[in-house]
Design a protein around this motif. Structure first.
Motif, PDB file in Angstrom:
ATOM      1  N   LEU B 441     -25.965 -26.967  36.803  1.00 23.00           N
ATOM      2  CA  LEU B 441     -26.206 -27.961  37.858  1.00 23.00           C
ATOM      3  C   LEU B 441     -27.442 -27.597  38.673  1.00 23.00           C
ATOM      4  O   LEU B 441     -28.362 -28.412  38.838  1.00 23.00           O
ATOM      5  CB  LEU B 441     -24.971 -28.047  38.767  1.00 23.00           C
ATOM      6  CG  LEU B 441     -25.146 -28.887  40.035  1.00 23.00           C
ATOM      7  CD1 LEU B 441     -25.315 -30.358  39.686  1.00 23.00           C
ATOM      8  CD2 LEU B 441     -23.952 -28.693  40.979  1.00 23.00           C
ATOM      9  N   VAL B 445     -31.004 -29.683  39.068  1.00 28.12           N
ATOM     10  CA  VAL B 445     -31.283 -30.297  40.372  1.00 28.12           C
ATOM     11  C   VAL B 445     -32.538 -29.673  40.991  1.00 28.12           C
ATOM     12  O   VAL B 445     -33.379 -30.371  41.543  1.00 28.12           O
ATOM     13  CB  VAL B 445     -30.071 -30.160  41.311  1.00 28.12           C
ATOM     14  CG1 VAL B 445     -30.426 -30.629  42.724  1.00 28.12           C
ATOM     15  CG2 VAL B 445     -28.895 -30.982  40.787  1.00 28.12           C
ATOM     16  N   GLN B 476     -36.621 -31.584  37.361  1.00 24.44           N
ATOM     17  CA  GLN B 476     -35.731 -31.795  38.511  1.00 24.44           C
ATOM     18  C   GLN B 476     -35.196 -33.209  38.369  1.00 24.44           C
ATOM     19  O   GLN B 476     -35.940 -34.170  38.508  1.00 24.44           O
ATOM     20  CB  GLN B 476     -36.498 -31.644  39.812  1.00 24.44           C
ATOM     21  CG  GLN B 476     -37.065 -30.237  39.994  1.00 24.44           C
ATOM     22  CD  GLN B 476     -37.701 -30.056  41.350  1.00 24.44           C
ATOM     23  OE1 GLN B 476     -38.504 -30.881  41.784  1.00 24.44           O
ATOM     24  NE2 GLN B 476     -37.353 -28.994  42.029  1.00 24.44           N
ATOM     25  N   LEU B 477     -33.912 -33.317  38.091  1.00 24.95           N
ATOM     26  CA  LEU B 477     -33.356 -34.632  37.761  1.00 24.95           C
ATOM     27  C   LEU B 477     -32.512 -35.181  38.909  1.00 24.95           C
ATOM     28  O   LEU B 477     -32.089 -34.460  39.801  1.00 24.95           O
ATOM     29  CB  LEU B 477     -32.491 -34.531  36.499  1.00 24.95           C
ATOM     30  CG  LEU B 477     -33.154 -33.889  35.279  1.00 24.95           C
ATOM     31  CD1 LEU B 477     -32.183 -33.857  34.105  1.00 24.95           C
ATOM     32  CD2 LEU B 477     -34.420 -34.633  34.891  1.00 24.95           C
ATOM     33  N   TYR B 478     -32.248 -36.471  38.825  1.00 22.54           N
ATOM     34  CA  TYR B 478     -31.352 -37.139  39.777  1.00 22.54           C
ATOM     35  C   TYR B 478     -30.833 -38.385  39.077  1.00 22.54           C
ATOM     36  O   TYR B 478     -31.326 -38.786  38.005  1.00 22.54           O
ATOM     37  CB  TYR B 478     -32.102 -37.512  41.063  1.00 22.54           C
ATOM     38  CG  TYR B 478     -33.206 -38.520  40.828  1.00 22.54           C
ATOM     39  CD1 TYR B 478     -34.456 -38.100  40.386  1.00 22.54           C
ATOM     40  CD2 TYR B 478     -32.978 -39.891  40.988  1.00 22.54           C
ATOM     41  CE1 TYR B 478     -35.458 -39.028  40.114  1.00 22.54           C
ATOM     42  CE2 TYR B 478     -33.981 -40.818  40.733  1.00 22.54           C
ATOM     43  CZ  TYR B 478     -35.223 -40.379  40.285  1.00 22.54           C
ATOM     44  OH  TYR B 478     -36.196 -41.286  40.004  1.00 22.54           O
ATOM     45  N   GLY B 479     -29.837 -39.003  39.688  1.00 27.94           N
ATOM     46  CA  GLY B 479     -29.346 -40.290  39.205  1.00 27.94           C
ATOM     47  C   GLY B 479     -28.870 -40.239  37.754  1.00 27.94           C
ATOM     48  O   GLY B 479     -28.303 -39.238  37.298  1.00 27.94           O
ATOM     49  N   SER B 480     -29.116 -41.333  37.040  1.00 27.52           N
ATOM     50  CA  SER B 480     -28.509 -41.455  35.715  1.00 27.52           C
ATOM     51  C   SER B 480     -29.010 -40.413  34.718  1.00 27.52           C
ATOM     52  O   SER B 480     -28.264 -39.985  33.834  1.00 27.52           O
ATOM     53  CB  SER B 480     -28.729 -42.865  35.155  1.00 27.52           C
ATOM     54  OG  SER B 480     -30.040 -43.282  35.437  1.00 27.52           O
ATOM     55  N   LYS B 481     -30.251 -39.960  34.869  1.00 30.08           N
ATOM     56  CA  LYS B 481     -30.754 -38.931  33.949  1.00 30.08           C
ATOM     57  C   LYS B 481     -30.018 -37.607  34.169  1.00 30.08           C
ATOM     58  O   LYS B 481     -29.706 -36.877  33.225  1.00 30.08           O
ATOM     59  CB  LYS B 481     -32.260 -38.740  34.166  1.00 30.08           C
ATOM     60  CG  LYS B 481     -32.926 -37.915  33.090  1.00 30.08           C
ATOM     61  CD  LYS B 481     -32.997 -38.664  31.776  1.00 30.08           C
ATOM     62  CE  LYS B 481     -33.289 -37.731  30.610  1.00 30.08           C
ATOM     63  NZ  LYS B 481     -33.042 -38.341  29.305  1.00 30.08           N
ATOM     64  N   LEU B 482     -29.722 -37.328  35.426  1.00 28.48           N
ATOM     65  CA  LEU B 482     -28.954 -36.117  35.743  1.00 28.48           C
ATOM     66  C   LEU B 482     -27.557 -36.228  35.132  1.00 28.48           C
ATOM     67  O   LEU B 482     -27.058 -35.280  34.511  1.00 28.48           O
ATOM     68  CB  LEU B 482     -28.872 -35.937  37.265  1.00 28.48           C
ATOM     69  CG  LEU B 482     -28.064 -34.723  37.737  1.00 28.48           C
ATOM     70  CD1 LEU B 482     -28.724 -33.418  37.313  1.00 28.48           C
ATOM     71  CD2 LEU B 482     -27.894 -34.739  39.264  1.00 28.48           C
ATOM     72  N   VAL B 483     -26.946 -37.396  35.304  1.00 30.64           N
ATOM     73  CA  VAL B 483     -25.603 -37.617  34.756  1.00 30.64           C
ATOM     74  C   VAL B 483     -25.593 -37.376  33.252  1.00 30.64           C
ATOM     75  O   VAL B 483     -24.784 -36.614  32.724  1.00 30.64           O
ATOM     76  CB  VAL B 483     -25.130 -39.059  35.071  1.00 30.64           C
ATOM     77  CG1 VAL B 483     -23.949 -39.450  34.189  1.00 30.64           C
ATOM     78  CG2 VAL B 483     -24.773 -39.196  36.538  1.00 30.64           C
ATOM     79  N   LEU B 486     -26.281 -33.536  32.370  1.00 27.59           N
ATOM     80  CA  LEU B 486     -25.152 -32.639  32.661  1.00 27.59           C
ATOM     81  C   LEU B 486     -23.985 -32.926  31.729  1.00 27.59           C
ATOM     82  O   LEU B 486     -23.363 -32.013  31.188  1.00 27.59           O
ATOM     83  CB  LEU B 486     -24.701 -32.796  34.121  1.00 27.59           C
ATOM     84  CG  LEU B 486     -25.677 -32.321  35.204  1.00 27.59           C
ATOM     85  CD1 LEU B 486     -25.105 -32.608  36.592  1.00 27.59           C
ATOM     86  CD2 LEU B 486     -25.973 -30.828  35.057  1.00 27.59           C
ATOM     87  N   ASN B 487     -23.691 -34.194  31.548  1.00 27.95           N
ATOM     88  CA  ASN B 487     -22.585 -34.549  30.669  1.00 27.95           C
ATOM     89  C   ASN B 487     -22.833 -33.994  29.264  1.00 27.95           C
ATOM     90  O   ASN B 487     -21.961 -33.344  28.674  1.00 27.95           O
ATOM     91  CB  ASN B 487     -22.411 -36.069  30.639  1.00 27.95           C
ATOM     92  CG  ASN B 487     -21.331 -36.504  29.652  1.00 27.95           C
ATOM     93  OD1 ASN B 487     -21.620 -36.927  28.539  1.00 27.95           O
ATOM     94  ND2 ASN B 487     -20.071 -36.382  30.058  1.00 27.95           N
ATOM     95  N   TYR B 490     -22.269 -30.070  29.419  1.00 28.71           N
ATOM     96  CA  TYR B 490     -20.928 -29.530  29.690  1.00 28.71           C
ATOM     97  C   TYR B 490     -19.941 -29.811  28.555  1.00 28.71           C
ATOM     98  O   TYR B 490     -19.107 -28.967  28.229  1.00 28.71           O
ATOM     99  CB  TYR B 490     -20.360 -30.118  30.987  1.00 28.71           C
ATOM    100  CG  TYR B 490     -21.068 -29.703  32.267  1.00 28.71           C
ATOM    101  CD1 TYR B 490     -21.478 -28.388  32.474  1.00 28.71           C
ATOM    102  CD2 TYR B 490     -21.284 -30.631  33.281  1.00 28.71           C
ATOM    103  CE1 TYR B 490     -22.107 -28.018  33.656  1.00 28.71           C
ATOM    104  CE2 TYR B 490     -21.905 -30.268  34.474  1.00 28.71           C
ATOM    105  CZ  TYR B 490     -22.323 -28.963  34.653  1.00 28.71           C
ATOM    106  OH  TYR B 490     -22.932 -28.604  35.823  1.00 28.71           O
ATOM    107  N   ILE B 491     -20.012 -30.987  27.974  1.00 30.39           N
ATOM    108  CA  ILE B 491     -18.984 -31.317  26.979  1.00 30.39           C
ATOM    109  C   ILE B 491     -19.236 -30.647  25.628  1.00 30.39           C
ATOM    110  O   ILE B 491     -18.457 -30.811  24.708  1.00 30.39           O
ATOM    111  CB  ILE B 491     -18.835 -32.848  26.792  1.00 30.39           C
ATOM    112  CG1 ILE B 491     -20.104 -33.467  26.204  1.00 30.39           C
ATOM    113  CG2 ILE B 491     -18.442 -33.521  28.109  1.00 30.39           C
ATOM    114  CD1 ILE B 491     -19.971 -34.955  25.933  1.00 30.39           C
TER     115      ILE B 491
END
Ligand code: FAD
Ligand code: SF4
Lengths: 168, 656
Positions: B441, B445, B476-483, B486-487, B490-491
């Motif tokens: 994370l 970020v 440095q990501l945010y919003g949908s690209k971060l989602v 990370l997804n 993690y999975i």
């Protein structure tokens, strides 16, 4: 904070996190973690900075016609430096981390290190830990708190969209 | 909490209310014997919610984080984590956070000497011990994982069979004698396992399953369902061999409920370490409660055993100190008297107590120490960790922390050259390996690369590790690209842990610090710990190779972080890194503290006989993994429980 910025705080958080406003500020919000986060956002920054950031967000959002769905594009402008200082950009990133981890981060940037530095963080509360968006973005539950039943781990979870759009 | 001495006095005094102390207390209480337990820590809380809340708010979610005394406070220069000075605490214990401060006795409970090695390749290099324990009623199983495997027959005859270490007293005969106790121990813990996979496993070791279980045996509960993660390994590892041994996945027998029973059914909170929120997982408090319910067992909390008194060669009493608050003064003293005495304070505090008891005439080296072996042969399963990213989602961070393992390499002819290991398959992503979810994370970020996913890192196979090749390094990501990012990470996270057996080394030991004390005024453990044998180091080389092969077979990308060169001195001295055959290795603790008051077949080189009775003092017994002559290959607690049941029978025989 001297006046109520909650609506814009939620809207900006939607843009920053990529989660829907139903997830960030559910209709029936018994835990109300957003209030704790708004307070932490304000308290952990130099006086007035949170307000300035929200003012700027409000200005851009309203100028764009207050359109739902425009949040991410607006925070994109701000993170890109449109009317924001480096300190304010860092603060917005700290807010992303807070939403995801439930903890306020201290960033030690180090351009000379191969990793670019390190991040430490302080958990706000038990609720902030369990409400962390990291657990949802991984299509799971907080470690130590699940509402699933025995054996769920042998099947695929619901689609990611279910975690992004709904309250827990 | 007042103790009523029964008419005729106590039959047995037990020090410690962990799984081993509680099992004995229950067995003796059931048989009508009068038992007193001295427990150094606070009582079992009325609800586990208090411990759970402490865990939720802890910044570092280490195994010890839910339990008193607290681990972290406000940081300061030189003490960034705000670790309490162990000198201010009545029952300090060693914690994982202290490992980073191992050279600083103001933060670390164990006291370590200066580094003797001059190079990281020197086998004399000393390390921080890797494993921790609790000092609360119910003991360390509060934060155990629950893996409940039996040792293999050859584990009991390592010397005879492979020329390594020592045999257990009697060798293979000891194993055969232990089998009924193993079955009883599985009942105590309530192990969930299917019989068939165990039978398949034992066949590969040429062990007769009917001999192991008897004709009609079945486990208390059906096996815990395997994770999606396990299924991937199950499909892919069968193409591989280690030292000629074909690999396969075995569902792990586990001390957690697969069905509702006396305890709740596991709901997959993915938090077995450090605390199961719903007690689906067995812990020592279960048996402690049963013991107390017999009406014959009493317990005195916040009562720290401090000295063993002898009269002639018999134990005549155990002195203790009491306290009201963790940092408060001594509130009382006394001596507990019984006919038999049992030490169950685990493998650091038990030898410490024996060594502290050095004022008895004729026994200047402490109680039960005629052999000089008390505190020696400190061992752990030293762990090699490897981690990677699967090609397709396996949905990590779901289910119990581990539900399967690769057990095939726990024995074989290779054991004349290198240590055996079992491979634990983690379900918790990179939680242990890389402190995720937070590390990944923070990387995406703030534009860092501590996870190796967001920079220019390359693994040993030359594969680029940046998760999304379309993103620049240090994004440095945010919003949908971060989602999305990370997804995606993690999975797919995979983790393997190798539990490598360690050999008994008499110089790996616990002694008493002459300089540092706890708040009760008791000396703290001085610890010397090395991994000197090529036998053990060779297993790290093997584990590293095998991990790479496994990840390749899975089609996964390996992310195991190569450790930086060891730093030998100064406050930043490496705690757990060594260099062997041209490669750096870092080891982790398994939580298995073994060997500091071992059993043996001769009074000259062991502390206890095969009955777990002191060679020197007939009315003194000891239990726990401190009695193990070698680490063997299974996680220790099922064996601890079996041995405690056996010791209870021995004590009952003595008492008549
Ligand atoms: C992170 C972790 C994971 C683990 N996972 C597994 C696993 O999956 N499978 C497995 O087999 N094992 C596992 N273990 C190991 C397991 O927890 C231990 O083997 C087991 O708890 C030891 O039981 P015990 O009764 O001997 O000691 P403990 O449970 O440590 O009990 C000792 C008791 O003695 C008390 N005491 C100490 N000093 C004194 C004193 N001076 N006076 C009075 N009382 C005292 C303590 O307060 C404590 O209650 C794990 C350990 C760790 C750390
Ligand atoms: S997975 Fe959860 S419910 Fe099951 S034992 Fe572990 S912590 Fe308890």
């Amino acid at each position: 904070m001297v006046f109520d910025y909650m609506d814009y705080f939620v809207s900006m958080s939607v843009g920053l996190t990529g989660f829907s406003s139903d997830a960030i500020a559910p209709q029936l919000d018994t835990i109300d973690i957003k209030s704790a986060y708004l307070a932490a956002f304000d308290e952990n920054l130099p006086t007035g900075m949170a307000e300035q950031i929200l003012e700027r967000y409000k200005t851009l959002f309203v100028a764009g016609g207050s359109k739902p769905g425009s949040e991410e594009q607006i925070v994109g402008q701000m993170l890109g430096g449109s009317g924001t200082s480096a300190a304010q950009i860092l603060a917005m990133r700290q807010l992303i981390f807070l939403w995801y981890a439930g903890a306020w981060p201290t960033v030690q940037s180090d351009g000379n290190s191969s990793t670019g530095g390190q991040t430490f963080s302080t958990v706000l509360s038990a609720d902030s830990y369990t409400q962390g968006l990291v657990w949802r973005v991984m299509q799971s539950h907080p470690m130590g708190s699940t509402t699933y039943n025995y054996g769920y781990w042998a099947s695929n979870p619901p689609p990611l969209s279910a975690y992004l759009e709904n309250p827990v | 909490m007042s103790i009523a001495t029964p008419p005729g006095g106590f039959d047995v005094v037990i020090v410690g209310s962990g799984i081993s102390g509680s099992i004995i207390a229950y067995q003796l209480g059931k048989a009508g014997k009068k038992v007193l337990i001295l427990e150094g820590g606070p009582p079992v809380p009325k609800s586990r919610e208090a411990y759970l809340q402490t865990f939720f708010t802890a910044n570092a979610k280490t195994p010890e984080s839910p339990y008193p005394p607290v681990l972290q406070g406000a940081g300061s220069a030189g003490n960034p984590l705000g670790q309490p000075d162990p000198a201010t605490l009545n029952t300090p214990r060693y914690t994982v956070l202290q490992i980073g401060a191992w050279q600083n006795p103001k933060q670390c409970y164990f006291v370590y000497g200066a580094q003797a090695a001059i190079a990281a390749t020197d086998p004399q290099m000393t390390f921080a011990f890797g494993s921790s324990y609790e000092r609360v009623a119910g003991g360390t199983t509060w934060h155990w994982l629950g893996t409940s495997l039996m040792h293999l027959p050859n584990d009991f005859q390592l010397k005879t069979k492979y020329g390594q270490g020592v045999d257990w007293p009697g060798g293979i005969a000891f194993y055969n004698q232990l089998l009924p106790y193993y079955r009883a121990a599985s009942d105590v813990i309530g192990v969930s396992s299917d019989r068939d996979p165990m039978v398949d496993l034992y066949k590969t070791f040429n062990v007769q399953p009917s001999g192991v279980y008897g004709p009609n045996y079945d486990f208390p509960m059906p096996g815990i369902v395997m994770s999606l993660n396990d299924a991937l390994y199950q499909q892919k590892v069968t193409s591989l061999k280690v030292d000629g041994i074909p690999l396969f996945v075995t569902p792990t027998p586990q001390g957690r409920n697969s069905r509702p029973g006396k305890r709740r059914q596991c709901a997959g909170n993915t938090n077995c370490i450090p605390i199961c929120p719903i007690q689906a997982k067995y812990d020592g408090t279960v048996t402690l409660a049963e013991a107390l319910q017999t009406g014959n067992v009493q317990i005195q909390y916040q009562t720290v055993a401090s000295n063993i008194r002898l009269s002639g060669s018999q134990v005549s009493g155990i002195d203790y100190l009491t306290y009201d608050t963790q940092t408060g003064p001594v509130s009382g003293r006394g001596t507990a008297v019984g006919k038999r005495y049992i030490l169950a304070a685990h493998a650091i505090e038990t030898p410490k107590l024996l060594l502290m008891s050095n004022g008895n005439p004729g026994f200047p080296n402490g109680v039960a120490n005629g052999s000089g072996q008390v505190g020696r042969n400190l061992m752990d399963h030293v762990m090699y960790l490897a981690w990677g990213l699967a090609k397709d989602p396996i949905y990590a961070f779901r289910g119990p922390l581990s539900t399967s393992g690769i057990e095939a390499a726990r024995d074989g002819a290779f054991r004349s050259q290198r240590a055996a290991y079992r491979i634990e398959i983690g379900n918790e992503g990179w939680n242990w390996a890389a402190n995720d979810p937070n590390t990944t994370l923070a990387d995406f970020v703030f534009g860092q690369n501590n996870s190796q996913l967001n920079g220019n890192s390359v693994n040993a196979q030359g594969q680029k590790l940046r998760f999304d090749p379309n993103l620049p390094a240090f994004s440095q990501l945010y919003g949908s690209k971060l989602v999305q990012t990370l997804n995606g990470v993690y999975i797919r996270q995979l983790r393997l842990g190798y539990l490598i057996e360690q050999l008994p080394d008499p110089d790996n030991r616990v002694t008493l610090s002459t300089q540092y004390k706890d708040h009760l005024g008791l000396p703290r453990p001085q610890v010397t710990y090395r991994i000197r044998e090529d036998y053990v180091r060779n297993a790290f080389v093997s584990a590293k190779q095998v991990s790479t092969q496994i990840f390749q077979a899975l089609g996964a990308t390996e992310y195991t972080m190569p450790p930086a060169d060891a730093v030998l001195s100064g406050s930043g001295a490496s705690s757990s890194t060594f260099r062997y055959q041209g490669q750096n290795f870092v080891f982790y603790g398994a939580g298995h503290i073994i060997g500091t008051y071992r059993m043996g077949s001769s009074a000259a080189n062991s502390v206890l006989n095969a009955r777990q009775q002191s060679w020197d003092h007939e009315n003194l017994y000891m239990v726990g993994s401190g009695v193990f002559p070698t680490t063997a290959t299974a996680n220790p607690t099922l064996t601890i429980a079996a041995l405690a049941l056996q010791a209870a029978d021995n004590v009952l025989k003595d008492l008549g």
